[in-house]
Design a protein around this motif. Structure first.
Motif, mmCIF file in Angstrom:
data_model
loop_
_atom_site.group_PDB
_atom_site.id
_atom_site.type_symbol
_atom_site.label_atom_id
_atom_site.label_comp_id
_atom_site.label_asym_id
_atom_site.label_seq_id
_atom_site.Cartn_x
_atom_site.Cartn_y
_atom_site.Cartn_z
ATOM 1 N N ARG A 59 0.604 -1.895 -0.204
ATOM 2 C CA ARG A 59 0.164 -0.088 0.053
ATOM 3 C C ARG A 59 0.641 1.366 0.211
ATOM 4 N NH1 ARG A 59 -2.644 -2.966 -1.429
ATOM 5 N NH2 ARG A 59 -5.043 -3.408 -1.022
ATOM 6 N N VAL A 60 0.890 2.474 -0.881
ATOM 7 C CA VAL A 60 0.743 3.611 -0.408
ATOM 8 C C VAL A 60 0.589 4.850 -0.262
ATOM 9 C CG1 VAL A 60 2.469 5.117 -2.625
ATOM 10 C CG2 VAL A 60 2.260 2.489 -3.755
ATOM 11 N N LYS A 61 0.968 5.604 0.453
ATOM 12 C CA LYS A 61 0.160 6.355 0.671
ATOM 13 C C LYS A 61 0.745 7.679 0.463
ATOM 14 C CE LYS A 61 -2.458 4.197 3.927
ATOM 15 N NZ LYS A 61 -2.792 3.578 5.737
ATOM 16 N N ALA A 62 -0.187 9.518 0.081
ATOM 17 C CA ALA A 62 0.718 10.172 0.042
ATOM 18 C C ALA A 62 -0.095 11.119 0.279
ATOM 19 C CB ALA A 62 1.418 10.397 -1.214
ATOM 20 N N LEU A 121 12.882 -0.247 -0.668
ATOM 21 C CA LEU A 121 13.123 -0.258 -2.542
ATOM 22 C C LEU A 121 12.098 0.288 -2.899
ATOM 23 C CD1 LEU A 121 15.426 -1.855 -4.436
ATOM 24 C CD2 LEU A 121 13.359 -3.261 -4.595
ATOM 25 N N ILE A 122 11.013 0.542 -2.953
ATOM 26 C CA ILE A 122 9.857 0.857 -3.468
ATOM 27 C C ILE A 122 10.034 2.538 -3.454
ATOM 28 C CG2 ILE A 122 7.027 1.075 -3.617
ATOM 29 C CD1 ILE A 122 7.161 -2.425 -3.002
ATOM 30 N N GLU A 123 10.132 2.979 -2.353
ATOM 31 C CA GLU A 123 10.319 3.908 -1.686
ATOM 32 C C GLU A 123 10.702 5.115 -2.534
ATOM 33 O OE1 GLU A 123 10.259 7.141 2.215
ATOM 34 O OE2 GLU A 123 9.825 5.358 2.560
ATOM 35 N N LYS A 124 12.185 4.199 -2.573
ATOM 36 C CA LYS A 124 13.014 5.150 -3.577
ATOM 37 C C LYS A 124 12.714 4.903 -4.599
ATOM 38 C CE LYS A 124 18.286 4.880 -4.824
ATOM 39 N NZ LYS A 124 19.224 3.596 -4.515
ATOM 40 N N LYS A 125 12.743 4.441 -5.469
ATOM 41 C CA LYS A 125 11.826 3.881 -6.931
ATOM 42 C C LYS A 125 10.637 4.722 -6.768
ATOM 43 C CE LYS A 125 11.457 0.351 -10.836
ATOM 44 N NZ LYS A 125 13.201 0.419 -11.069
ATOM 45 N N LEU A 126 9.930 5.002 -6.244
ATOM 46 C CA LEU A 126 8.660 5.703 -6.672
ATOM 47 C C LEU A 126 8.870 7.485 -6.406
ATOM 48 C CD1 LEU A 126 6.195 4.311 -4.172
ATOM 49 C CD2 LEU A 126 5.945 5.462 -7.347
ATOM 50 N N GLU A 128 12.221 8.545 -7.513
ATOM 51 C CA GLU A 128 13.166 8.559 -8.449
ATOM 52 C C GLU A 128 11.882 8.470 -9.687
ATOM 53 O OE1 GLU A 128 17.257 6.100 -6.976
ATOM 54 O OE2 GLU A 128 15.879 5.577 -8.028
ATOM 55 N N GLU A 129 11.344 8.497 -10.229
ATOM 56 C CA GLU A 129 10.823 7.740 -11.040
ATOM 57 C C GLU A 129 9.608 8.958 -11.341
ATOM 58 O OE1 GLU A 129 10.526 4.275 -12.372
ATOM 59 O OE2 GLU A 129 12.376 3.393 -11.784
ATOM 60 N N GLU A 130 8.561 9.361 -9.978
ATOM 61 C CA GLU A 130 7.175 9.664 -10.196
ATOM 62 C C GLU A 130 7.008 10.405 -9.183
ATOM 63 O OE1 GLU A 130 5.001 8.127 -11.932
ATOM 64 O OE2 GLU A 130 6.062 7.010 -13.238
ATOM 65 N N PHE A 131 7.729 10.723 -8.422
ATOM 66 C CA PHE A 131 7.054 11.547 -7.306
ATOM 67 C C PHE A 131 8.583 12.459 -6.447
ATOM 68 C CE2 PHE A 131 4.113 8.773 -6.991
ATOM 69 C CZ PHE A 131 2.701 8.938 -6.885
ATOM 70 N N LYS A 132 7.769 13.155 -6.033
ATOM 71 C CA LYS A 132 8.601 14.013 -5.261
ATOM 72 C C LYS A 132 8.924 14.383 -3.646
ATOM 73 C CE LYS A 132 8.603 18.354 -9.000
ATOM 74 N NZ LYS A 132 8.490 18.925 -8.755
ATOM 75 N N GLU A 133 9.810 14.912 -3.124
ATOM 76 C CA GLU A 133 10.638 14.125 -1.493
ATOM 77 C C GLU A 133 8.685 15.428 -1.186
ATOM 78 O OE1 GLU A 133 11.930 13.501 0.388
ATOM 79 O OE2 GLU A 133 13.920 12.679 -1.169
ATOM 80 N N THR A 134 8.377 16.331 -1.463
ATOM 81 C CA THR A 134 7.427 16.624 -0.882
ATOM 82 C C THR A 134 6.335 15.965 -1.074
ATOM 83 O OG1 THR A 134 6.422 18.405 -2.892
ATOM 84 C CG2 THR A 134 7.651 19.562 -1.828
#
Length: 264
Positions: A59-62, A121-126, A128-134
């Protein structure tokens, strides 16, 4: 007088040999020395590392939930499913190459990783490729239940699933109706899956040191087999009274048969 006395001695001896002693039934005994002092037992458990055919709940939350819906699939094929079925449709199954396939991110190899390592691993990949730190991404990875199989001298054999982070051997057996009185608690087999194949491990549940064993906590896909005691194969009973009744019945049958033969 000698014959009846000898017969009684024989019955008592057979009863004592055939019944199951109490010391073979009591869990977690201190088999080395008897002591009244409080014992400190150190439990041993290594982090579980993902294997082939495991199913992961990811599960991914943002902050912006709309942008992450694609990473949180819902099994449309079985909307009313629950438990194992829901896990199968909503989870990510590790394939024969050790990969899982995540929308947008594609294939990620997770074989041999812990769930915490996969989260990172997934958080790092997200990021790098899809989201910003914010975006304040938060990733949660769990096994979809701890699934294991119990066979042999237990109350309820079969495949079980417990939704807990960790399960010890006693909890697993209790969930299967516990070991029958005719089960061998001294030598319980755990068949465990490894990348190189399956291995058989032996645990003695009568010994308190089992809590220090690396096999005290079960792992997904474990097979637990409880062997029968020799008393079961003898068919004489599990207690002294049952055994004595069986022996007396057998002797009575033999005596009656011999008397009938003598009369012929």
């Amino acid at each position: 007088m000698k014959k009846p006395f000898g017969l009684v001695c024989l019955i008592v001896t057979l009863a004592l040999m055939s019944c199951i002693p109490n010391k073979d039934l009591v869990y977690l005994q201190n088999l080395e020395t008897a002591t009244d002092s409080t014992q400190v037992i150190t439990e041993t458990q290594k982090p579980y590392r993902i294997q082939i055919n495991d199913i992961l709940n990811i599960r991914v939350k943002a902050m912006d939930q709309e942008n992450i819906q694609i990473f949180n699939p819902v099994g449309e094929e079985k909307l009313n499913a629950s438990g194992d079925e829901r896990a199968f449709f909503d989870g990510f199954t590790v394939d024969l190459h050790g990969n899982i396939r995540i929308p947008v991110l594609g294939e990620i190899n997770v074989l041999g990783y812990t769930t915490e390592e996969i989260e990172q691993l997934i958080e790092k990949k997200l990021l790098e490729e899809e989201f910003k730190e914010t975006a304040n991404i938060f990733v949660s990875v769990k096994l979809t239940g701890l699934r294991y199989t119990v066979n042999g001298e237990v109350g309820n054999t079969g495949t079980k699933t417990l939704y807990q982070a960790r399960v010890n051997i006693f909890e697993a057996l209790a969930n299967a109706g516990d070991i029958e009185i005719t089960g061998n608690r001294k030598d319980v087999l755990i068949i465990r899956q490894y990348p190189q194949g399956q291995q058989i491990h032996h645990v003695n549940l009568l010994d308190i040191k089992v809590m220090q064993s690396p096999y005290y906590y079960i792992q997904p896909n474990d097979i637990i087999y409880v062997k029968p005691l020799k008393q079961k194969s003898w068919g004489t009973g599990t207690t002294g009274m049952q055994t004595m009744a069986t022996i007396i019945t057998a002797l009575s049958l033999v005596t009656t048969t011999l008397l009938l033969i003598d009369k012929i």
